[in-house]
Enzyme design. Structure first.
Site, PDB file in Angstrom:
ATOM      1  CG  HIS A   9     -85.957  11.817 -32.323  1.00 51.83           C
ATOM      2  ND1 HIS A   9     -84.630  11.763 -31.939  1.00 51.83           N
ATOM      3  CD2 HIS A   9     -86.341  10.531 -32.471  1.00 51.83           C
ATOM      4  CE1 HIS A   9     -84.230  10.519 -31.854  1.00 51.83           C
ATOM      5  NE2 HIS A   9     -85.247   9.739 -32.183  1.00 51.83           N
ATOM      6  CD  GLU A  87     -86.883   3.863 -33.430  1.00 52.99           C
ATOM      7  OE1 GLU A  87     -87.613   3.263 -34.241  1.00 52.99           O
ATOM      8  OE2 GLU A  87     -85.926   4.580 -33.766  1.00 52.99           O
TER       9      GLU A  87
END
Length: 245
Positions: A9, A87
């Site tokens: 990202h 994550e």
């Protein structure tokens, strides 16, 4: 030959503030939005297209993917979201400034928490307001599945479970796949694909929002990999310029 595109990202607000993020649902910064648009433009200029896309349930990865697909005129591509692509969970470190944490615990200890593959940071407690178990996006998880902290090995285990059950079969069936995810999630995939040693993955960094292309054989073994720029493949050994670790 099969091609897989991985993209971390764009810069998030907490990347900008140098905070541990983990599962905290932080959005992209203005720079991150720009990085995502650039990534989409790079992929479009290089002639890429996709049949299916995968991302986490965290908005910074989701928004990056949306922007990339929009820039490519591929907004119609099916998108699958799964917490297993989140994550790494940073436990009680989530939300803390990395420099201030190093001052409190020592740089060596913080480096071990961040870069070792099998040492977990201090865990969240279930009464901590940062505990995400009651978030509706995780309602399908059983209590024992929900992490209070993770090391890279923990992250790799869930990422590879999803890879083998969902993503690999799509690739083997000829689908063109993009994965928009997070630094440690992609490190886990790269470690697996390239069969990296523990020492090799410790020094591995993934830049924000620069497409990483893997060319794979029919058994999904890597032939080669490279980053993409507007000018095509980035030469081996050259690090892309905008990096947020």
């Amino acid at each position: 030959m099969i091609k897989l595109v991985l993209i971390r990202h764009g810069q998030s607000l907490w990347n900008l503030e140098n905070r541990f993020t983990g599962w905290t649902d932080v959005d992209l910064s203005e720079k991150g939005l720009s990085e995502a648009r650039e990534a989409g433009a790079i992929l479009k200029k290089n002639g890429y297209t996709f049949d299916v896309a995968y991302t986490s349930v965290l908005k910074r990865a989701i928004r990056t993917l949306w922007i990339v697909l929009h820039e490519m005129d591929l907004a119609w591509v099916p998108v699958h979201k799964c917490w297993k692509l989140n994550e790494r969970h940073y436990g009680a470190l989530q939300g803390l400034n990395k420099d201030e944490t190093a001052q409190k615990y020592g740089e060596e200890q913080v480096h071990i928490w961040r870069r070792s593959i099998d040492v977990r940071p201090p865990a969240l407690t279930e009464d901590d307001p940062r505990y995400e178990m009651n978030d509706p996006r995780y309602k399908a998880l059983k209590k024992g599945e929900f992490p209070l902290t993770e090391c890279l090995v923990d992250t790799e285990k869930r990422v590879l479970a999803y890879w083998h059950s969902e993503i690999a079969p799509k690739l083997k069936n000829g689908n063109k796949v993009i994965i928009s995810s997070h630094g440690n999630t992609i490190r886990s995939l790269v470690k697996y694909l390239d069969n990296l040693s523990s020492d090799g993955v410790v020094s591995l960094n993934i830049p924000t929002s620069i497409p990483l292309v893997y060319e794979l054989d029919e058994n999904l073994r890597p032939i080669r990999h490279y980053y993409l720029s507007m000018d095509g493949e980035v030469p081996e050994g050259e690090i892309p310029k905008h990096i947020t670790f």
